[in-house]
Design a protein around this motif. Structure first.
Motif, PDB file in Angstrom:
ATOM      1  N   MET A 111       0.844  -1.193   0.000  1.00  0.00           N
ATOM      2  CA  MET A 111       0.000   0.000   0.000  1.00  0.00           C
ATOM      3  C   MET A 111       0.877   1.240   0.000  1.00  0.00           C
ATOM      4  SD  MET A 111      -2.693  -1.318   2.853  1.00  0.00           S
ATOM      5  CE  MET A 111      -1.427  -2.154   3.785  1.00  0.00           C
ATOM      6  N   TRP A 112       0.685   2.092  -1.000  1.00  0.00           N
ATOM      7  CA  TRP A 112       1.351   3.391  -1.048  1.00  0.00           C
ATOM      8  C   TRP A 112       0.289   4.443  -0.810  1.00  0.00           C
ATOM      9  CZ3 TRP A 112       0.519   7.767  -4.030  1.00  0.00           C
ATOM     10  CH2 TRP A 112       1.509   8.748  -3.974  1.00  0.00           C
ATOM     11  N   ARG A 113       0.576   5.376   0.072  1.00  0.00           N
ATOM     12  CA  ARG A 113      -0.385   6.437   0.374  1.00  0.00           C
ATOM     13  C   ARG A 113       0.348   7.761   0.539  1.00  0.00           C
ATOM     14  NH1 ARG A 113      -5.984   6.937   2.233  1.00  0.00           N
ATOM     15  NH2 ARG A 113      -6.134   8.971   3.192  1.00  0.00           N
ATOM     16  N   ALA A 114      -0.259   8.824   0.019  1.00  0.00           N
ATOM     17  CA  ALA A 114       0.283  10.171   0.155  1.00  0.00           C
ATOM     18  C   ALA A 114      -0.848  11.106   0.585  1.00  0.00           C
ATOM     19  CB  ALA A 114       0.890  10.643  -1.159  1.00  0.00           C
ATOM     20  N   ASP A 115      -0.576  11.912   1.599  1.00  0.00           N
ATOM     21  CA  ASP A 115      -1.555  12.859   2.124  1.00  0.00           C
ATOM     22  C   ASP A 115      -0.941  14.254   2.195  1.00  0.00           C
ATOM     23  OD1 ASP A 115      -3.953  11.222   3.279  1.00  0.00           O
ATOM     24  OD2 ASP A 115      -2.169  10.141   3.943  1.00  0.00           O
ATOM     25  N   ASP A 116      -1.654  15.243   1.667  1.00  0.00           N
ATOM     26  CA  ASP A 116      -1.241  16.625   1.849  1.00  0.00           C
ATOM     27  C   ASP A 116      -1.511  17.012   3.293  1.00  0.00           C
ATOM     28  OD1 ASP A 116      -0.575  16.941  -0.813  1.00  0.00           O
ATOM     29  OD2 ASP A 116      -2.509  17.805  -1.365  1.00  0.00           O
ATOM     30  N   GLY A 117      -0.620  17.819   3.845  1.00  0.00           N
ATOM     31  CA  GLY A 117      -0.810  18.252   5.214  1.00  0.00           C
ATOM     32  C   GLY A 117      -0.100  19.559   5.474  1.00  0.00           C
ATOM     33  N   LEU A 118      -0.110  19.937   6.726  1.00  0.00           N
ATOM     34  CA  LEU A 118       0.507  21.171   7.169  1.00  0.00           C
ATOM     35  C   LEU A 118       1.372  20.845   8.368  1.00  0.00           C
ATOM     36  CD1 LEU A 118       0.280  24.130   6.264  1.00  0.00           C
ATOM     37  CD2 LEU A 118      -1.451  24.450   8.017  1.00  0.00           C
ATOM     38  N   SER A 119       2.575  21.362   8.385  1.00  0.00           N
ATOM     39  CA  SER A 119       3.505  21.141   9.480  1.00  0.00           C
ATOM     40  C   SER A 119       3.834  22.482  10.120  1.00  0.00           C
ATOM     41  CB  SER A 119       4.786  20.485   8.958  1.00  0.00           C
ATOM     42  OG  SER A 119       5.755  20.412   9.974  1.00  0.00           O
ATOM     43  N   SER A 120       3.915  22.489  11.426  1.00  0.00           N
ATOM     44  CA  SER A 120       4.259  23.719  12.154  1.00  0.00           C
ATOM     45  C   SER A 120       5.624  23.579  12.780  1.00  0.00           C
ATOM     46  CB  SER A 120       3.224  23.989  13.249  1.00  0.00           C
ATOM     47  OG  SER A 120       1.962  24.200  12.700  1.00  0.00           O
ATOM     48  N   GLU A 121       6.471  24.531  12.499  1.00  0.00           N
ATOM     49  CA  GLU A 121       7.781  24.624  13.140  1.00  0.00           C
ATOM     50  C   GLU A 121       7.867  26.002  13.754  1.00  0.00           C
ATOM     51  OE1 GLU A 121      11.088  23.715  10.652  1.00  0.00           O
ATOM     52  OE2 GLU A 121      10.233  21.809  10.004  1.00  0.00           O
ATOM     53  N   GLY A 122       7.779  26.056  15.067  1.00  0.00           N
ATOM     54  CA  GLY A 122       7.753  27.357  15.723  1.00  0.00           C
ATOM     55  C   GLY A 122       6.495  28.093  15.327  1.00  0.00           C
ATOM     56  N   ASP A 123       6.645  29.297  14.813  1.00  0.00           N
ATOM     57  CA  ASP A 123       5.477  30.063  14.372  1.00  0.00           C
ATOM     58  C   ASP A 123       5.354  30.062  12.848  1.00  0.00           C
ATOM     59  OD1 ASP A 123       7.836  31.484  14.314  1.00  0.00           O
ATOM     60  OD2 ASP A 123       6.883  33.424  14.633  1.00  0.00           O
ATOM     61  N   ARG A 124       6.040  29.123  12.197  1.00  0.00           N
ATOM     62  CA  ARG A 124       6.015  29.003  10.741  1.00  0.00           C
ATOM     63  C   ARG A 124       5.306  27.718  10.335  1.00  0.00           C
ATOM     64  NH1 ARG A 124      11.049  27.365   7.688  1.00  0.00           N
ATOM     65  NH2 ARG A 124      10.050  26.716   5.794  1.00  0.00           N
ATOM     66  N   GLU A 125       4.376  27.811   9.395  1.00  0.00           N
ATOM     67  CA  GLU A 125       3.681  26.629   8.887  1.00  0.00           C
ATOM     68  C   GLU A 125       4.137  26.361   7.465  1.00  0.00           C
ATOM     69  OE1 GLU A 125      -0.490  27.438   9.346  1.00  0.00           O
ATOM     70  OE2 GLU A 125      -0.486  26.597  11.360  1.00  0.00           O
ATOM     71  N   ARG A 126       4.293  25.061   7.163  1.00  0.00           N
ATOM     72  CA  ARG A 126       4.687  24.655   5.813  1.00  0.00           C
ATOM     73  C   ARG A 126       3.747  23.575   5.326  1.00  0.00           C
ATOM     74  NH1 ARG A 126      10.448  22.240   5.912  1.00  0.00           N
ATOM     75  NH2 ARG A 126       9.480  20.944   7.468  1.00  0.00           N
ATOM     76  N   ARG A 127       3.470  23.610   4.041  1.00  0.00           N
ATOM     77  CA  ARG A 127       2.703  22.512   3.432  1.00  0.00           C
ATOM     78  C   ARG A 127       3.625  21.326   3.285  1.00  0.00           C
ATOM     79  NH1 ARG A 127      -1.711  24.136  -0.926  1.00  0.00           N
ATOM     80  NH2 ARG A 127      -1.962  21.918  -0.701  1.00  0.00           N
ATOM     81  N   MET A 128       3.097  20.148   3.564  1.00  0.00           N
ATOM     82  CA  MET A 128       3.878  18.919   3.538  1.00  0.00           C
ATOM     83  C   MET A 128       3.133  17.857   2.724  1.00  0.00           C
ATOM     84  SD  MET A 128       6.477  19.602   5.500  1.00  0.00           S
ATOM     85  CE  MET A 128       7.190  18.027   5.875  1.00  0.00           C
ATOM     86  N   LEU A 129       3.884  16.886   2.258  1.00  0.00           N
ATOM     87  CA  LEU A 129       3.320  15.692   1.644  1.00  0.00           C
ATOM     88  C   LEU A 129       3.818  14.523   2.477  1.00  0.00           C
ATOM     89  CD1 LEU A 129       1.669  14.389  -0.632  1.00  0.00           C
ATOM     90  CD2 LEU A 129       3.792  14.223  -1.941  1.00  0.00           C
ATOM     91  N   ASP A 130       2.907  13.863   3.170  1.00  0.00           N
ATOM     92  CA  ASP A 130       3.234  12.723   4.022  1.00  0.00           C
ATOM     93  C   ASP A 130       3.021  11.456   3.203  1.00  0.00           C
ATOM     94  OD1 ASP A 130       3.822  11.141   6.212  1.00  0.00           O
ATOM     95  OD2 ASP A 130       1.792  11.270   7.037  1.00  0.00           O
ATOM     96  N   VAL A 131       4.086  10.690   2.979  1.00  0.00           N
ATOM     97  CA  VAL A 131       4.033   9.523   2.103  1.00  0.00           C
ATOM     98  C   VAL A 131       4.468   8.285   2.870  1.00  0.00           C
ATOM     99  CG1 VAL A 131       4.904   8.527  -0.045  1.00  0.00           C
ATOM    100  CG2 VAL A 131       4.580  10.989   0.126  1.00  0.00           C
ATOM    101  N   SER A 132       3.758   7.180   2.649  1.00  0.00           N
ATOM    102  CA  SER A 132       4.145   5.924   3.289  1.00  0.00           C
ATOM    103  C   SER A 132       3.966   4.764   2.324  1.00  0.00           C
ATOM    104  CB  SER A 132       3.312   5.679   4.553  1.00  0.00           C
ATOM    105  OG  SER A 132       1.951   5.520   4.221  1.00  0.00           O
ATOM    106  N   VAL A 133       4.790   3.743   2.530  1.00  0.00           N
ATOM    107  CA  VAL A 133       4.652   2.475   1.812  1.00  0.00           C
ATOM    108  C   VAL A 133       4.564   1.402   2.886  1.00  0.00           C
ATOM    109  CG1 VAL A 133       5.702   0.831   0.211  1.00  0.00           C
ATOM    110  CG2 VAL A 133       5.989   3.280  -0.158  1.00  0.00           C
ATOM    111  N   ARG A 134       3.564   0.592   2.797  1.00  0.00           N
ATOM    112  CA  ARG A 134       3.364  -0.472   3.784  1.00  0.00           C
ATOM    113  C   ARG A 134       3.248  -1.798   3.057  1.00  0.00           C
ATOM    114  NH1 ARG A 134      -1.148  -0.913   8.507  1.00  0.00           N
ATOM    115  NH2 ARG A 134      -0.267  -2.794   9.421  1.00  0.00           N
ATOM    116  N   THR A 135       3.865  -2.813   3.622  1.00  0.00           N
ATOM    117  CA  THR A 135       3.820  -4.155   3.042  1.00  0.00           C
ATOM    118  C   THR A 135       3.272  -5.119   4.079  1.00  0.00           C
ATOM    119  OG1 THR A 135       5.747  -3.648   1.683  1.00  0.00           O
ATOM    120  CG2 THR A 135       5.197  -5.968   1.958  1.00  0.00           C
ATOM    121  N   ILE A 136       2.276  -5.894   3.685  1.00  0.00           N
ATOM    122  CA  ILE A 136       1.677  -6.889   4.569  1.00  0.00           C
ATOM    123  C   ILE A 136       1.727  -8.232   3.856  1.00  0.00           C
ATOM    124  CG2 ILE A 136      -0.448  -7.652   5.694  1.00  0.00           C
ATOM    125  CD1 ILE A 136      -1.207  -4.743   6.008  1.00  0.00           C
TER     126      ILE A 136
END
Length: 180
Positions: free
Chosen positions: A72-97
């Motif tokens: 399973m490959w999955r990618a989710d758009d998200g937002l990351s906060s570092e201090g008082d700065r926010e950045r758009r992120m792409l969270d990606v994972s590969v899972r094998t069962i």
């Protein structure tokens, strides 16, 4: 976001990814790292979006089997906060069962019965239940409820259309043969 082309007419995972996913090269690169793509016996894809405060967020998913594993490959758009700065992120994972951990497999198809008596496929759901414990809850000193991980894949007339429903049926049947 542009409406993607349907992936279902493509038998090649590479071709399907290129027309359907927003990030096909990333997906294919990460999938190639864990599976030889020519060995893929069946696959499905999904994607969707949500409206967030910062804009539209997309999730993308590829699920495939090589006859031994569910990948399973999955990618989710998200937002990351570092201090008082926010950045758009792409969270990606590969899972094998490993398929041998799947303990139950339910493939359901619903058909609408038309006035002339013919049937039209309207909904397909695949549920996979594993032996992988996700949590337990103690009921008493000697009894506990065990909760195993499960996966659900769904396609309908309104969510994917006929070709994707047929591909989900095909995927479920391939998995069923591999689980025997």
């Amino acid at each position: 976001m542009a409406t993607p082309q349907d992936w279902a007419p493509y038998s090649s995972i590479t071709d399907a990814a290129k027309v359907y996913l927003r990030d096909p090269e990333l997906a294919l690169e990460q999938l190639r790292a864990v599976v030889d793509l020519p060995e893929v016996t069946s696959f499905i894809m999904s994607r969707g979006s949500t409206d967030e405060q910062w804009g539209e967020a997309l999730w993308q998913e590829v699920v495939l089997t090589d006859g031994r594993r569910l990948v399973m490959w999955r990618a989710d758009d998200g937002l990351s906060s570092e201090g008082d700065r926010e950045r758009r992120m792409l969270d990606v994972s590969v899972r094998t069962i490993v398929l041998s951990t799947i303990s139950d497999h339910v493939l359901t198809a619903e058909y609408e019965v038309l006035e002339d008596g013919t049937r039209r496929l309207s909904d397909v759901t695949l549920r996979l239940y594993t032996q992988l414990l996700t949590r337990t809850r103690q009921k008493s000193a000697t009894e506990s409820d065990l909760y195993c991980e499960s996966f659900r894949y769904h396609k309908s007339v309104d969510h994917g259309g006929l070709a994707q429903m047929q591909r989900l049926l095909q995927f479920g049947r391939v998995l069923s043969r591999c689980l025997a």
